[in-house]
Design a protein around this motif. Structure first.
Motif, PDB file in Angstrom:
ATOM      1  N   HIS A 228      87.496  37.189  38.971  1.00  0.00           N
ATOM      2  CA  HIS A 228      88.135  38.116  38.045  1.00  0.00           C
ATOM      3  C   HIS A 228      89.372  37.475  37.428  1.00  0.00           C
ATOM      4  O   HIS A 228      89.850  36.443  37.902  1.00  0.00           O
ATOM      5  CB  HIS A 228      88.490  39.437  38.741  1.00  0.00           C
TER       6      HIS A 228
ATOM      7  N   ASN B  35      83.852  45.432  34.709  1.00  0.00           N
ATOM      8  CA  ASN B  35      84.368  44.208  35.322  1.00  0.00           C
ATOM      9  C   ASN B  35      85.835  44.380  35.681  1.00  0.00           C
ATOM     10  O   ASN B  35      86.661  44.710  34.826  1.00  0.00           O
ATOM     11  CB  ASN B  35      84.205  43.018  34.369  1.00  0.00           C
TER      12      ASN B  35
ATOM     13  N   ASN C 273      83.263  42.323  41.462  1.00  0.00           N
ATOM     14  CA  ASN C 273      83.231  40.957  40.915  1.00  0.00           C
ATOM     15  C   ASN C 273      83.542  39.930  41.990  1.00  0.00           C
ATOM     16  O   ASN C 273      84.372  40.167  42.865  1.00  0.00           O
ATOM     17  CB  ASN C 273      84.306  40.789  39.830  1.00  0.00           C
TER      18      ASN C 273
END
Length: 128
Positions: free
Chosen positions: A71, A113, A68
């Motif tokens: 985040h 994620n 990512n």
């Protein structure tokens, strides 16, 4: 300035799965729910309501491929207990190159994620 962040958008191949995880993880409420777009907001009347950005889960065709660029950092009262709870909800520990000396743990949600669970604040660091 009259500009504020309304939402943090999270791409997902399965928005319902990702939103279910984050709804349980944060204790937030679902305020919009369609197959390709789901919105989570802080609990009504909570200190975060109207202050924290919404989380907007958007359906995309491709799976996550790389680390990512943005985040979430989560600050728990008890890091170990919170990590165990999040893992029970479907999060998993991941490595993004952090060394053993760091005070946070990196986890990934069901869509992959990454997010960090920081150490708890010491009592002298807590606002109050």
């Amino acid at each position: 300035m009259s500009l504020r962040i309304q939402a943090v958008c999270i791409d997902s191949t399965e928005p319902r799965v990702a939103a279910d995880f984050w709804e349980k993880a944060l204790g937030w409420r679902r305020t919009f729910d369609e197959d390709d777009e789901i919105v989570l907001e802080p609990p009504a009347g909570s200190p975060e309501d109207g202050v924290s950005p919404d989380l907007l889960f958007l359906k995309v065709p491709e799976r996550k491929g790389v680390k990512n660029r943005l985040h979430l950092d989560l600050r728990p009262q008890d890091q170990d207990a919170e990590v165990a709870r999040l893992e029970g909800l479907g999060a998993r520990r991941v490595s993004v190159g952090q060394g053993p000396e760091v005070t946070w743990l990196v986890l990934a949600d069901p869509d992959g994620n990454e997010f960090c669970v920081l150490r708890a604040l010491r009592p002298d660091q807590q606002a109050g």
